[in-house]
Design an enzyme around this catalytic site. Structure first.
Site, PDB file in Angstrom:
ATOM      1  N   TYR A  31       0.815  -1.210   0.000  1.00 48.08           N
ATOM      2  CA  TYR A  31       0.000   0.000   0.000  1.00 48.08           C
ATOM      3  C   TYR A  31       0.852   1.264   0.000  1.00 48.08           C
ATOM      4  O   TYR A  31       2.062   1.204   0.238  1.00 48.08           O
ATOM      5  CB  TYR A  31      -0.954  -0.001   1.205  1.00 48.08           C
ATOM      6  N   ARG A  50       7.785   3.667  -4.968  1.00 49.42           N
ATOM      7  CA  ARG A  50       7.896   2.719  -3.853  1.00 49.42           C
ATOM      8  C   ARG A  50       6.824   1.636  -3.942  1.00 49.42           C
ATOM      9  O   ARG A  50       7.053   0.480  -3.573  1.00 49.42           O
ATOM     10  CB  ARG A  50       7.810   3.461  -2.507  1.00 49.42           C
ATOM     11  N   ARG A  98      -8.175 -20.313  -1.013  1.00 53.82           N
ATOM     12  CA  ARG A  98      -7.084 -20.103  -0.054  1.00 53.82           C
ATOM     13  C   ARG A  98      -6.026 -21.206  -0.056  1.00 53.82           C
ATOM     14  O   ARG A  98      -6.348 -22.385   0.084  1.00 53.82           O
ATOM     15  CB  ARG A  98      -7.674 -19.961   1.358  1.00 53.82           C
ATOM     16  N   HIS A 100      -1.549 -21.206   1.068  1.00 56.21           N
ATOM     17  CA  HIS A 100      -0.415 -20.329   1.365  1.00 56.21           C
ATOM     18  C   HIS A 100       0.415 -20.038   0.114  1.00 56.21           C
ATOM     19  O   HIS A 100       0.750 -18.901  -0.165  1.00 56.21           O
ATOM     20  CB  HIS A 100       0.496 -20.946   2.436  1.00 56.21           C
ATOM     21  N   LYS A 145       6.536  -2.042   2.174  1.00 56.83           N
ATOM     22  CA  LYS A 145       5.304  -1.426   2.701  1.00 56.83           C
ATOM     23  C   LYS A 145       4.110  -2.353   2.455  1.00 56.83           C
ATOM     24  O   LYS A 145       3.321  -2.150   1.531  1.00 56.83           O
ATOM     25  CB  LYS A 145       5.091  -0.047   2.065  1.00 56.83           C
ATOM     26  N   GLU A 178      11.983   2.973  14.091  1.00 56.87           N
ATOM     27  CA  GLU A 178      11.100   4.020  13.548  1.00 56.87           C
ATOM     28  C   GLU A 178       9.810   4.032  14.359  1.00 56.87           C
ATOM     29  O   GLU A 178       9.651   3.245  15.291  1.00 56.87           O
ATOM     30  CB  GLU A 178      10.808   3.763  12.072  1.00 56.87           C
ATOM     31  N   LEU A 203      11.204   1.583   7.133  1.00 60.06           N
ATOM     32  CA  LEU A 203      10.644   1.898   5.825  1.00 60.06           C
ATOM     33  C   LEU A 203      11.388   3.112   5.273  1.00 60.06           C
ATOM     34  O   LEU A 203      11.657   4.060   6.015  1.00 60.06           O
ATOM     35  CB  LEU A 203       9.151   2.225   5.984  1.00 60.06           C
TER      36      LEU A 203
HETATM   37  N1  PDD Z   1       2.832   5.256   7.093  1.00 61.97           N
HETATM   38  N2  PDD Z   1       7.452   4.052   8.751  1.00 61.97           N
HETATM   39  C1  PDD Z   1       6.289   3.389   8.815  1.00 61.97           C
HETATM   40  C2  PDD Z   1       6.239   2.112   9.566  1.00 61.97           C
HETATM   41  C3  PDD Z   1       5.152   3.918   8.176  1.00 61.97           C
HETATM   42  O1  PDD Z   1       3.988   3.237   8.231  1.00 61.97           O
HETATM   43  C4  PDD Z   1       5.242   5.160   7.496  1.00 61.97           C
HETATM   44  C5  PDD Z   1       4.074   5.769   6.797  1.00 61.97           C
HETATM   45  C6  PDD Z   1       6.484   5.816   7.465  1.00 61.97           C
HETATM   46  C7  PDD Z   1       6.684   7.119   6.736  1.00 61.97           C
HETATM   47  O2  PDD Z   1       6.637   6.914   5.345  1.00 61.97           O
HETATM   48  P1  PDD Z   1       6.149   8.057   4.359  1.00 61.97           P
HETATM   49  O3  PDD Z   1       6.933   9.260   4.685  1.00 61.97           O
HETATM   50  O4  PDD Z   1       6.484   7.529   3.008  1.00 61.97           O
HETATM   51  O5  PDD Z   1       4.688   8.246   4.623  1.00 61.97           O
HETATM   52  C8  PDD Z   1       7.572   5.223   8.098  1.00 61.97           C
HETATM   53  C9  PDD Z   1       1.636   5.722   6.418  1.00 61.97           C
HETATM   54  C10 PDD Z   1       1.437   7.185   6.475  1.00 61.97           C
HETATM   55  C11 PDD Z   1       0.466   4.898   6.928  1.00 61.97           C
HETATM   56  O6  PDD Z   1       0.677   3.715   7.166  1.00 61.97           O
HETATM   57  O7  PDD Z   1      -0.636   5.430   7.067  1.00 61.97           O
END
Ligand code: PDD
Length: 279
Positions: A31, A50, A98, A100, A145, A178, A203
């Site tokens: 996402y 990304r 379904r 895996h 992501k 993070e 991320l």
């Molecule tokens: N999340 N780290 C994590 C774990 C995140 O989920 C996000 C962003 C970031 C920052 O990434 P970016 O600057 O590209 O948004 C870092 C989004 C906003 C979300 O899950 O809603």
């Protein structure tokens, strides 16, 4: 709200995804969240790049060009009459009975694009948030992501329930990785801005990348390295970055009060620079 679900436009009310969607059953989907402000998608190119990278890391591709995705996003913004908001893009590997293993499954990725309206304007100066730390229990590839976000969801919920704005994950040696949905930064006692390097444990935030550029443009020295709890104790400022929070100052980490609990001028400057850059 008009949305784009399962490869077609429909009202959110009528949207349907199969219960055999692999995103639903396995978190087998990726996402992006992209901010929209006054006619502009913030850091659009980086987010779409990304998205492709996330898909390739988990071994599938989407048969839509970037311009096709942008055309859908623009239509959703216009038809829903959105001035400020965000776009959520999710692509799952597809739908099938379904199992895996997806080896030899006849799968077609499913694209979902959901717009969200945000009423308020974006303030340049905002109050800081308090955050708490917790061990990072995520899988070994948090740099992809994906929608597998249970540790993030639990940590963020605990934060909000206890009056914090974010949870900060710590690796095994107690260095910050993070936030549950953001990247973390400090300004140290020598006015050096520090954020963890892209070592696979975080991320690669798209906002992080923009803020690195903003800082360089403002002649702020930046180092990408691990941040310890002692570094936080001694720091002058701290903040988080993400597509939904831009730059949000942090004034407390666990029991450590930062800058006497006041928002620092570098955090304000970077937030302002980022928002103005996107005016
Ligand atoms: N999340 N780290 C994590 C774990 C995140 O989920 C996000 C962003 C970031 C920052 O990434 P970016 O600057 O590209 O948004 C870092 C989004 C906003 C979300 O899950 O809603």
């Amino acid at each position: 709200m008009l949305s784009y679900v399962n490869n077609k436009f429909c009202s959110l009310h009528n949207a349907k995804i199969s219960v055999n969607d692999r995103g639903y059953q396995f978190g087998d989907s990726v996402y992006e969240v992209i901010f929209y402000k006054d006619g502009k998608f913030l850091d659009l190119e980086g987010h779409l790049k990304r998205l492709r990278k996330s898909m390739s890391r988990i071994d599938f591709e989407l048969n839509f060009s970037d311009s096709a995705i942008i055309t859908i996003m623009r239509r959703l913004i216009i038809e829903n009459n959105i001035k400020h908001g965000s776009i959520y893009i999710q692509v799952s590997r597809g739908e099938y009975s379904r199992d895996h293993s997806y080896f030899n499954m006849p799968l077609k990725p499913i694209l979902v694009i959901l717009p969200k309206k945000i009423k308020e304007d974006f303030k340049i100066v905002i109050p800081g948030i308090k955050v708490y730390t917790t061990f990072d229990t995520r899988w070994n590839n948090p740099d992809i992501k994906t929608t597998q976000l249970l540790p993030n969801v639990l940590a963020k919920t605990k934060a909000i329930k206890n009056g914090f704005g974010e949870a900060l994950f710590l690796d095994k040696k107690s260095y910050v990785t993070e936030g549950s949905s953001s990247n973390f930064w400090i300004l140290n006692e020598n006015n050096i801005l520090i954020t963890r390097s892209l070592d696979g444990k975080i991320l690669a935030g798209i906002t992080r990348d923009s803020i690195l550029n903003c800082a360089k443009n403002k002649n702020i020295v930046v180092k990408e390295k691990k941040i310890s709890l002692d570094d936080i104790k001694d720091c002058k400022e701290a903040f988080i970055t993400s597509a939904s929070s831009f730059v949000t100052p942090v004034i407390q980490v666990d029991k450590m009060i930062i800058n006497d609990g006041k928002v620092g001028k570098f955090s304000n400057l970077l937030r302002k620079t980022y928002l103005e850059m996107n005016d």
